[in-house]
Every structure is written in C-alpha cells, then in structure tokens.
Design a protein around this motif. Structure first.
Motif, PDB file in Angstrom:
ATOM      1  N   VAL A 167       0.836  -1.207   0.000  1.00  0.00           N
ATOM      2  CA  VAL A 167       0.000   0.000   0.000  1.00  0.00           C
ATOM      3  C   VAL A 167       0.870   1.256   0.000  1.00  0.00           C
ATOM      4  CG1 VAL A 167      -1.686   1.337   1.336  1.00  0.00           C
ATOM      5  CG2 VAL A 167      -1.992  -1.131   1.054  1.00  0.00           C
ATOM      6  N   ALA A 168       1.927   1.266   0.815  1.00  0.00           N
ATOM      7  CA  ALA A 168       2.807   2.444   0.873  1.00  0.00           C
ATOM      8  C   ALA A 168       3.546   2.656  -0.443  1.00  0.00           C
ATOM      9  CB  ALA A 168       3.800   2.297   2.019  1.00  0.00           C
ATOM     10  N   SER A 169       3.859   1.566  -1.136  1.00  0.00           N
ATOM     11  CA  SER A 169       4.512   1.694  -2.441  1.00  0.00           C
ATOM     12  C   SER A 169       3.597   2.404  -3.425  1.00  0.00           C
ATOM     13  CB  SER A 169       4.847   0.318  -3.013  1.00  0.00           C
ATOM     14  OG  SER A 169       5.765  -0.328  -2.213  1.00  0.00           O
ATOM     15  N   ARG A 170       2.337   2.083  -3.351  1.00  0.00           N
ATOM     16  CA  ARG A 170       1.356   2.629  -4.297  1.00  0.00           C
ATOM     17  C   ARG A 170       0.874   4.015  -3.882  1.00  0.00           C
ATOM     18  NH1 ARG A 170      -0.392   3.495  -8.464  1.00  0.00           N
ATOM     19  NH2 ARG A 170      -2.223   2.714  -9.521  1.00  0.00           N
ATOM     20  N   TYR A 171       0.685   4.223  -2.555  1.00  0.00           N
ATOM     21  CA  TYR A 171       0.144   5.473  -2.033  1.00  0.00           C
ATOM     22  C   TYR A 171       1.037   5.999  -0.903  1.00  0.00           C
ATOM     23  CZ  TYR A 171      -3.804   3.372  -4.415  1.00  0.00           C
ATOM     24  OH  TYR A 171      -4.604   2.768  -5.353  1.00  0.00           O
ATOM     25  N   PRO A 172       2.173   6.611  -1.243  1.00  0.00           N
ATOM     26  CA  PRO A 172       3.126   7.030  -0.214  1.00  0.00           C
ATOM     27  C   PRO A 172       2.613   8.079   0.771  1.00  0.00           C
ATOM     28  CG  PRO A 172       3.928   7.585  -2.438  1.00  0.00           C
ATOM     29  CD  PRO A 172       2.630   6.868  -2.604  1.00  0.00           C
TER      30      PRO A 172
ATOM     31  N   ARG B 106      -8.258  -6.142   5.892  1.00  0.00           N
ATOM     32  CA  ARG B 106      -8.031  -4.941   5.089  1.00  0.00           C
ATOM     33  C   ARG B 106      -6.901  -4.139   5.708  1.00  0.00           C
ATOM     34  NH1 ARG B 106     -13.055  -3.122   2.264  1.00  0.00           N
ATOM     35  NH2 ARG B 106     -14.470  -4.871   2.407  1.00  0.00           N
ATOM     36  N   VAL B 107      -6.311  -3.288   4.901  1.00  0.00           N
ATOM     37  CA  VAL B 107      -5.327  -2.348   5.417  1.00  0.00           C
ATOM     38  C   VAL B 107      -6.056  -1.027   5.655  1.00  0.00           C
ATOM     39  CG1 VAL B 107      -3.212  -1.060   4.942  1.00  0.00           C
ATOM     40  CG2 VAL B 107      -3.385  -3.452   4.238  1.00  0.00           C
ATOM     41  N   TRP B 108      -6.006  -0.550   6.894  1.00  0.00           N
ATOM     42  CA  TRP B 108      -6.653   0.704   7.260  1.00  0.00           C
ATOM     43  C   TRP B 108      -5.672   1.838   7.035  1.00  0.00           C
ATOM     44  CZ3 TRP B 108     -11.529   1.379   9.921  1.00  0.00           C
ATOM     45  CH2 TRP B 108     -12.244   0.184  10.080  1.00  0.00           C
ATOM     46  N   VAL B 109      -6.073   2.822   6.249  1.00  0.00           N
ATOM     47  CA  VAL B 109      -5.216   3.981   5.988  1.00  0.00           C
ATOM     48  C   VAL B 109      -6.011   5.267   6.161  1.00  0.00           C
ATOM     49  CG1 VAL B 109      -3.609   2.801   4.426  1.00  0.00           C
ATOM     50  CG2 VAL B 109      -5.628   3.935   3.481  1.00  0.00           C
ATOM     51  N   ALA B 110      -5.277   6.308   6.553  1.00  0.00           N
ATOM     52  CA  ALA B 110      -5.861   7.644   6.661  1.00  0.00           C
ATOM     53  C   ALA B 110      -5.415   8.454   5.458  1.00  0.00           C
ATOM     54  CB  ALA B 110      -5.404   8.310   7.953  1.00  0.00           C
ATOM     55  N   ARG B 111      -6.338   9.218   4.936  1.00  0.00           N
ATOM     56  CA  ARG B 111      -6.053  10.169   3.858  1.00  0.00           C
ATOM     57  C   ARG B 111      -6.537  11.525   4.346  1.00  0.00           C
ATOM     58  NH1 ARG B 111      -3.198   9.059  -0.408  1.00  0.00           N
ATOM     59  NH2 ARG B 111      -4.612  10.008  -1.873  1.00  0.00           N
ATOM     60  N   GLU B 112      -5.932  12.567   3.806  1.00  0.00           N
ATOM     61  CA  GLU B 112      -6.361  13.905   4.193  1.00  0.00           C
ATOM     62  C   GLU B 112      -7.735  14.181   3.588  1.00  0.00           C
ATOM     63  OE1 GLU B 112      -4.200  17.955   5.341  1.00  0.00           O
ATOM     64  OE2 GLU B 112      -3.302  16.767   3.746  1.00  0.00           O
ATOM     65  N   LYS B 113      -8.562  14.893   4.360  1.00  0.00           N
ATOM     66  CA  LYS B 113      -9.901  15.245   3.871  1.00  0.00           C
ATOM     67  C   LYS B 113      -9.785  15.939   2.527  1.00  0.00           C
ATOM     68  CE  LYS B 113     -13.343  15.488   7.331  1.00  0.00           C
ATOM     69  NZ  LYS B 113     -13.666  16.021   8.599  1.00  0.00           N
ATOM     70  N   GLY B 114     -10.562  15.509   1.571  1.00  0.00           N
ATOM     71  CA  GLY B 114     -10.513  16.092   0.238  1.00  0.00           C
ATOM     72  C   GLY B 114      -9.675  15.287  -0.732  1.00  0.00           C
ATOM     73  N   ASP B 115      -8.768  14.450  -0.204  1.00  0.00           N
ATOM     74  CA  ASP B 115      -7.980  13.579  -1.094  1.00  0.00           C
ATOM     75  C   ASP B 115      -8.891  12.485  -1.638  1.00  0.00           C
ATOM     76  OD1 ASP B 115      -5.674  14.957  -0.730  1.00  0.00           O
ATOM     77  OD2 ASP B 115      -4.641  13.425   0.457  1.00  0.00           O
ATOM     78  N   TRP B 116      -8.592  12.053  -2.861  1.00  0.00           N
ATOM     79  CA  TRP B 116      -9.383  10.998  -3.476  1.00  0.00           C
ATOM     80  C   TRP B 116      -9.131   9.681  -2.739  1.00  0.00           C
ATOM     81  CZ3 TRP B 116      -6.159   7.223  -5.307  1.00  0.00           C
ATOM     82  CH2 TRP B 116      -4.832   7.600  -5.515  1.00  0.00           C
ATOM     83  N   THR B 117     -10.099   8.811  -2.827  1.00  0.00           N
ATOM     84  CA  THR B 117      -9.974   7.493  -2.210  1.00  0.00           C
ATOM     85  C   THR B 117      -9.321   6.547  -3.204  1.00  0.00           C
ATOM     86  OG1 THR B 117     -11.928   7.850  -0.845  1.00  0.00           O
ATOM     87  CG2 THR B 117     -11.266   5.580  -1.206  1.00  0.00           C
ATOM     88  N   PRO B 118      -8.229   5.864  -2.804  1.00  0.00           N
ATOM     89  CA  PRO B 118      -7.553   4.948  -3.718  1.00  0.00           C
ATOM     90  C   PRO B 118      -8.486   3.845  -4.200  1.00  0.00           C
ATOM     91  CG  PRO B 118      -6.252   5.299  -1.729  1.00  0.00           C
ATOM     92  CD  PRO B 118      -7.585   5.936  -1.506  1.00  0.00           C
TER      93      PRO B 118
END
Length: 198
Positions: free
Chosen positions: A65-70, A92-104
């Motif tokens: 996941v980090a390779s794809r979405y650093p 599943r791998v739980w990840v946080a994204r900044e508000k407004g960022d697209w969902t992978p």
C-alpha cells in the motif's frame, strides 16, 4: 553484472520494487515488466513487482500500500497490529487520507480508508521501513486516540482493548494519550477510560 542481474538483485534485497526504484539507480523501468513476463519477477499490483525468493514479512500488505500510495498513513486496526496492541486481525489495510484527497481504487490489497484533517492527520505519523519501502504509521498513542475517535467504525471494545494493551506495553508515556486525545478531540470520551486503566 548485467542490468537484468542488477534489477533482480534489487528485487531480492527490497522485496517490493517500483519503477522509481530502478530510475534512482539509472536502470530502465521496462525491465520490470519484461522480467515478470519471463517469470523472474511477480507482479504484486499495478507498478509493483516482487522477487519470488524475497522474504515476506507479516507487514507485506503495508509495504504494498505504501509503495502505491506514499502519502497514506497506516491507522486504526492496521496500526494496532503493527504496534502489537490488539488481538484483532483485519483483512483490510486501514489507511488515513487527508480530507478532500481521493480514495484509492486501484489498490494492491483491500483498503479501509478514513479521512482526517489538520493536526489529526499530521500529528503522530512516523515513518518506518518495511521490506525496503518507507511506510507511514501513526504512533501507538495516536492510534489509541484514533480508535476512540472512530469507535463507530472499529467498535468501543477495540478502543478499550487498545488502551489497556498500550498501558501494559508502556509503548509511549501516558501523557501522550492525553495529548493525542486533545488532537483528536476525544478528551471527554477517553479521560474516564484512561483513569480507570492507569
């Protein structure tokens, strides 16, 4: 040593290889797909390749996941597993994204995405190395606070278990729990549980 040998050596050492890893070493990225077509590398996801003999760690999915979405930060159940603060096993791998960022969407593994903003997204994110890949993971104290903040998603029992395991493990000072409870705006919710546990 031929370029093919160099690429295979990098793959064997790192585990997961991306085109940018080859570019950094002045090797043509096209070697990845060619070696995969010849069975020398395995394709793990879009743009991700692995040597068949490279050792897999228990955190292999985090490296993918980090390779794809650093910019994504490992959080909640996945961060608890990473820090050995839970008995829960997430598929599943739980990840946080900044508000407004697209969902992978084209993820190499199944994701559970939560959105955070401001200090809640930036504070407590630490960088680790997994299979040669830099992986951002929230600190133990931040992860516990996040579990209380997202208790509707992970369950209050998971948050309480994480808090107890945190206190037992002495992962970070207790003061860190109070600090991140404030960052995540869950001081009122967490305080009684912290006081009952300590």
């Amino acid at each position: 040593m031929t370029k093919t040998d160099q690429v295979l050596q990098i793959a064997r050492q790192q585990g997961v290889v991306r085109a940018r890893d080859l570019k950094e070493k002045d090797l043509p990225p096209r070697y990845l797909s060619r070696l995969a077509d010849r069975g020398k590398l395995r394709r793990e996801g879009r743009g991700l390749y692995r040597h068949p003999d490279a050792p897999l760690t228990e955190h292999h999915s985090l490296a993918l996941v980090a390779s794809r979405y650093p910019s994504a930060v490992v959080c909640l159940l996945s961060a608890l597993q990473f820090h050995d603060l839970t008995t829960q096993m997430s598929r599943r791998v739980w990840v946080a994204r900044e508000k407004g960022d697209w969902t992978p969407e084209a993820s190499p593994t199944r994701l559970e995405v939560v959105h955070m903003s401001g200090d809640s997204f930036t504070e407590g994110a630490k960088q680790y190395e997994v299979e040669g890949i830099p992986v951002k993971v929230f600190s133990p104290a931040k992860t516990v606070a996040d579990c209380f903040k997202f208790r509707g998603k992970v369950g209050l029992s998971v948050a309480i278990e994480a808090l107890r395991d945190y206190v037992r493990s002495s992962a970070d000072p207790i003061e860190e729990l109070y600090r991140f409870a404030e960052v995540c705006r869950v001081q009122t919710v967490m305080r009684p549980y912290i006081e009952a546990t300590v």
